[in-house]
Design a protein around this motif. Structure first.
Motif, PDB file in Angstrom:
ATOM      1  N   GLU A 163       0.831  -1.212   0.000  1.00 11.73           N
ATOM      2  CA  GLU A 163       0.000   0.000   0.000  1.00 11.73           C
ATOM      3  C   GLU A 163       0.858   1.251   0.000  1.00 11.73           C
ATOM      4  O   GLU A 163       0.586   2.205  -0.725  1.00 11.73           O
ATOM      5  CB  GLU A 163      -0.894   0.004   1.250  1.00 11.73           C
ATOM      6  CG  GLU A 163      -2.262  -0.531   0.993  1.00 11.73           C
ATOM      7  CD  GLU A 163      -3.174  -0.353   2.199  1.00 11.73           C
ATOM      8  OE1 GLU A 163      -4.382  -0.408   2.004  1.00 11.73           O
ATOM      9  OE2 GLU A 163      -2.674  -0.163   3.330  1.00 11.73           O
ATOM     10  N   LEU A 166       2.218   1.908  -3.377  1.00 10.93           N
ATOM     11  CA  LEU A 166       1.200   2.485  -4.259  1.00 10.93           C
ATOM     12  C   LEU A 166       1.026   3.973  -3.972  1.00 10.93           C
ATOM     13  O   LEU A 166       0.888   4.789  -4.881  1.00 10.93           O
ATOM     14  CB  LEU A 166      -0.144   1.772  -4.066  1.00 10.93           C
ATOM     15  CG  LEU A 166      -0.241   0.328  -4.532  1.00 10.93           C
ATOM     16  CD1 LEU A 166      -1.631  -0.227  -4.233  1.00 10.93           C
ATOM     17  CD2 LEU A 166       0.048   0.205  -6.022  1.00 10.93           C
ATOM     18  N   GLY A 169       3.275   6.199  -5.699  1.00  8.55           N
ATOM     19  CA  GLY A 169       3.164   6.257  -7.153  1.00  8.55           C
ATOM     20  C   GLY A 169       3.617   5.002  -7.879  1.00  8.55           C
ATOM     21  O   GLY A 169       3.848   5.041  -9.081  1.00  8.55           O
ATOM     22  N   ALA A 170       3.764   3.901  -7.138  1.00  5.67           N
ATOM     23  CA  ALA A 170       4.182   2.665  -7.797  1.00  5.67           C
ATOM     24  C   ALA A 170       3.021   2.048  -8.561  1.00  5.67           C
ATOM     25  O   ALA A 170       1.869   2.181  -8.159  1.00  5.67           O
ATOM     26  CB  ALA A 170       4.704   1.670  -6.775  1.00  5.67           C
ATOM     27  N   THR A 171       3.331   1.362  -9.661  1.00  5.87           N
ATOM     28  CA  THR A 171       2.315   0.561 -10.324  1.00  5.87           C
ATOM     29  C   THR A 171       2.190  -0.732  -9.510  1.00  5.87           C
ATOM     30  O   THR A 171       3.113  -1.087  -8.775  1.00  5.87           O
ATOM     31  CB  THR A 171       2.749   0.202 -11.745  1.00  5.87           C
ATOM     32  OG1 THR A 171       3.992  -0.510 -11.655  1.00  5.87           O
ATOM     33  CG2 THR A 171       2.962   1.441 -12.597  1.00  5.87           C
ATOM     34  N   PRO A 172       1.066  -1.446  -9.647  1.00 10.23           N
ATOM     35  CA  PRO A 172       0.939  -2.712  -8.931  1.00 10.23           C
ATOM     36  C   PRO A 172       2.130  -3.643  -9.202  1.00 10.23           C
ATOM     37  O   PRO A 172       2.606  -4.328  -8.314  1.00 10.23           O
ATOM     38  CB  PRO A 172      -0.352  -3.305  -9.472  1.00 10.23           C
ATOM     39  CG  PRO A 172      -1.167  -2.127  -9.833  1.00 10.23           C
ATOM     40  CD  PRO A 172      -0.189  -1.090 -10.333  1.00 10.23           C
ATOM     41  N   ASP A 254      -8.531  -0.041 -10.958  1.00  8.23           N
ATOM     42  CA  ASP A 254      -8.080   1.273 -10.514  1.00  8.23           C
ATOM     43  C   ASP A 254      -6.759   1.184  -9.756  1.00  8.23           C
ATOM     44  O   ASP A 254      -6.414   2.097  -9.007  1.00  8.23           O
ATOM     45  CB  ASP A 254      -9.150   1.931  -9.625  1.00  8.23           C
ATOM     46  CG  ASP A 254     -10.211   2.611 -10.460  1.00  8.23           C
ATOM     47  OD1 ASP A 254      -9.855   3.137 -11.535  1.00  8.23           O
ATOM     48  OD2 ASP A 254     -11.380   2.620 -10.057  1.00  8.23           O
ATOM     49  N   ASP A 255      -6.036   0.094  -9.950  1.00  5.56           N
ATOM     50  CA  ASP A 255      -4.758  -0.118  -9.270  1.00  5.56           C
ATOM     51  C   ASP A 255      -4.875  -0.001  -7.760  1.00  5.56           C
ATOM     52  O   ASP A 255      -4.005   0.553  -7.095  1.00  5.56           O
ATOM     53  CB  ASP A 255      -3.698   0.872  -9.794  1.00  5.56           C
ATOM     54  CG  ASP A 255      -3.473   0.711 -11.281  1.00  5.56           C
ATOM     55  OD1 ASP A 255      -3.531  -0.441 -11.743  1.00  5.56           O
ATOM     56  OD2 ASP A 255      -3.268   1.712 -11.977  1.00  5.56           O
ATOM     57  N   GLN A 256      -5.979  -0.485  -7.235  1.00  7.47           N
ATOM     58  CA  GLN A 256      -6.149  -0.509  -5.793  1.00  7.47           C
ATOM     59  C   GLN A 256      -5.948  -1.934  -5.293  1.00  7.47           C
ATOM     60  O   GLN A 256      -6.323  -2.889  -5.962  1.00  7.47           O
ATOM     61  CB  GLN A 256      -7.555  -0.003  -5.414  1.00  7.47           C
ATOM     62  CG  GLN A 256      -7.741   1.465  -5.788  1.00  7.47           C
ATOM     63  CD  GLN A 256      -9.199   1.878  -5.902  1.00  7.47           C
ATOM     64  OE1 GLN A 256     -10.087   1.041  -6.033  1.00  7.47           O
ATOM     65  NE2 GLN A 256      -9.440   3.173  -5.871  1.00  7.47           N
TER      66      GLN A 256
END
Ligand SMILES: Nc1ncnc2c1ncn2[C@@H]1O[C@H](COP(=O)(O)OP(=O)(O)OP(=O)(O)O)[C@@H](O)[C@H]1O
Ligand SMILES: [Mg+2]
Lengths: 261, 210
Positions: A163, A166, A169-172, A254-256
């Motif tokens: 988390e 993320l 600003g990291a991508t998954p 949503d990259d969550q």
């Protein structure tokens, strides 16, 4: 070829007596595992007797359809086994990815191995097809099981770091890279380690079997080298597919991170 | 900068209307468990909202790419995240995640000054105290030079004096570089000293200008 000693019934019984002695020792030592030992010995015997008869039938009646059916049974059983062996709950999407990785990884390795390396003909010759498929599928199954466990485990225990990545600003993909790498390692390391011990610490089952059945050790090692490379390739390919697709199931569009939902 | 309309998140937050202005220091206060962290996470799209609309610079968050948004609107989590490695590695990892070019040691030392951390860059982070970890994780956010800083209790592990000095330099930094800061805090002193706007989260969300 030397004459092979065909085990007689009384010889099989003698090996059972060996287990009976073991059971006796286990009993007086107070380790309560007699039931498991007995059940697994009997189950193993029955399964192998059945397999023996099926293989004899298949070898005498070769047909591409039979080979394919056996292959599919092995695949389905191994995928089911991975689901059962994993202690954690598997999401439906992760299950799909396990199945796809297993099928694609093992089948493509198998095709390459049988048709390019060993060159069997006809392509469905069960004498080669079935045992080699068994070895590739079995080892890939073990590998992927380890990878699945590690991936789920770390996704949960490292949730906070993922988390936080993320939030920075990291991508998954970046956020789970370390975990993906570690899952791959834990899945493939046992195979690599067994390659290192091979021939020195132990003789692998296939080679032992070939030598016992009268084949020259030199022929046996050639097969063993090829099959070990095949296993390594199949395990790696299966696990790479799995981890590369699998981590994505922990994120939404949503990259969550979606873990406790 | 941010505008929220009829936003609902589970039964935790329900916001009729809320505007958070640009280039200001906005403090979010409220009881523990009232949903302050949840509000910050909604603003940088870490969690999905079930209902309503959130705008960032007049753009609906649904239409903004999450990763791109998070590279401009950076959140400092309530519990500092420390990755394995030295202070230098922990500061730089944010740049790696945001895919921004790395910076030299002189800039890293500047950051250490801003967050009032008197330590060597080589030092292993795992031995740092709670408050020191918190400041490293804050320094990492500053290094990213974001448009908006979402800070979740950035000084909770600090003593009052260190807290005051550090927030003061943070506020100075924010004003000087025309940034927007949205900060959750439990400290009344911080709120009275530095807040331009206060959002109180209770059953109904109220906003007060100072
Ligand atoms: N993913 C989630 N699912 C369900 N409930 C959640 C989730 N995240 C938070 N909550 C609940 O929402 C409420 C608000 O949580 P939040 O972390 O936003 O509080 P907070 O105001 O930041 O509190 P504190 O000051 O203690 O940090 C809490 O009751 C929490 O248990
Ligand atoms: Mg909170």
């Amino acid at each position: 070829m030397d004459k092979v000693i065909d085990l007689q019934l009384y010889q099989i019984i003698a090996s059972y007596i060996f287990i009976a002695i073991l059971l006796f020792i286990v009993k007086i030592r107070g380790i309560s595992r007699e039931k498991e030992i007995l059940i697994s010995a009997v189950r193993m015997t029955l399964q192998l007797i059945l397999t023996g008869y099926i293989l004899v039938y298949l070898f005498n009646n070769t047909h591409p359809l039979y080979t394919i059916i056996i292959l599919m049974i092995m695949e389905i059983f191994s995928i089911y086994n991975i689901f059962k062996r994993t202690k954690m709950k598997l999401s439906l999407s992760l299950k799909k990815i396990i199945a796809v990785s297993m099928l694609f990884g093992t089948l493509s390795s198998l095709v390459y191995f049988l048709l390019v390396v060993v060159h069997i003909s006809p392509w469905y010759d069960p004498r080669y097809f079935i045992p080699i498929a068994g070895m590739l599928i079995g080892n890939s199954m073990t590998g992927i099981s380890l990878g699945v466990t590690k991936l789920i485990d770390e996704m949960h225990s490292q949730k906070h770091l993922i988390e936080s990545a993320l939030m920075l600003g990291a991508t998954p993909k970046m956020a789970s890279k370390e975990i993906v790498d570690r899952s791959f390692d834990s899945a493939v390391l046992p195979t690599i380690n067994s390659m290192l011990g091979i021939g020195i610490v132990f003789l692998p089952g296939m080679m032992t079997g070939q030598i016992l059945s009268g084949i020259s050790p030199l022929t046996a090692i050639k097969y063993q080298i090829a099959i070990m490379l095949g296993i390594l390739g199949s395990v790696s390919l299966t696990v790479i597919l799995f981890v590369q697709l699998g981590y994505k199931t922990f994120f939404n569009n949503d990259d969550q991170l979606i873990i406790d939902e | 900068m941010f505008f929220l309309k009829e936003v609902k998140y589970k039964d935790i937050l329900s916001i009729k209307k809320l505007h958070i202005p640009k280039n200001k220091i906005t403090c979010i206060v409220g009881k523990s468990g009232s949903g302050k962290t949840t509000l910050l996470k909604l603003l940088n799209k870490m969690i999905p909202y079930d209902h309503g609309e959130i705008f960032y610079n007049h753009k609906l968050l649904n239409d903004v790419n999450s990763v791109e948004l998070r590279r401009k609107v950076i959140m400092l989590p309530q519990v500092p995240a420390i990755f394995p490695g030295s202070i230098r590695e922990n500061l730089l990892i944010g740049l790696k995640f945001s895919q921004k070019p790395f910076v030299g040691d002189s800039q890293l030392l500047n950051i250490l000054e801003t967050i009032h951390l008197n330590k060597d860059l080589e030092e292993d982070c795992k031995n740092l105290s709670g408050g020191e970890k918190q400041r490293v994780s804050l320094g990492r956010v500053l290094l990213l030079n974001p448009e908006v800083l979402l800070l979740d209790e950035p000084s909770s592990a600090l003593d009052e004096d260190t807290e005051h000095i550090m927030i003061q330099s943070l506020v100075g930094y924010t004003k000087k570089h025309h940034k927007t800061m949205i900060m959750v805090t439990h400290s009344k002193r911080i709120v009275t000293h530095f807040a331009d706007e206060i959002i109180t989260i209770a059953n109904t969300i109220t906003k007060r200008e100072v």
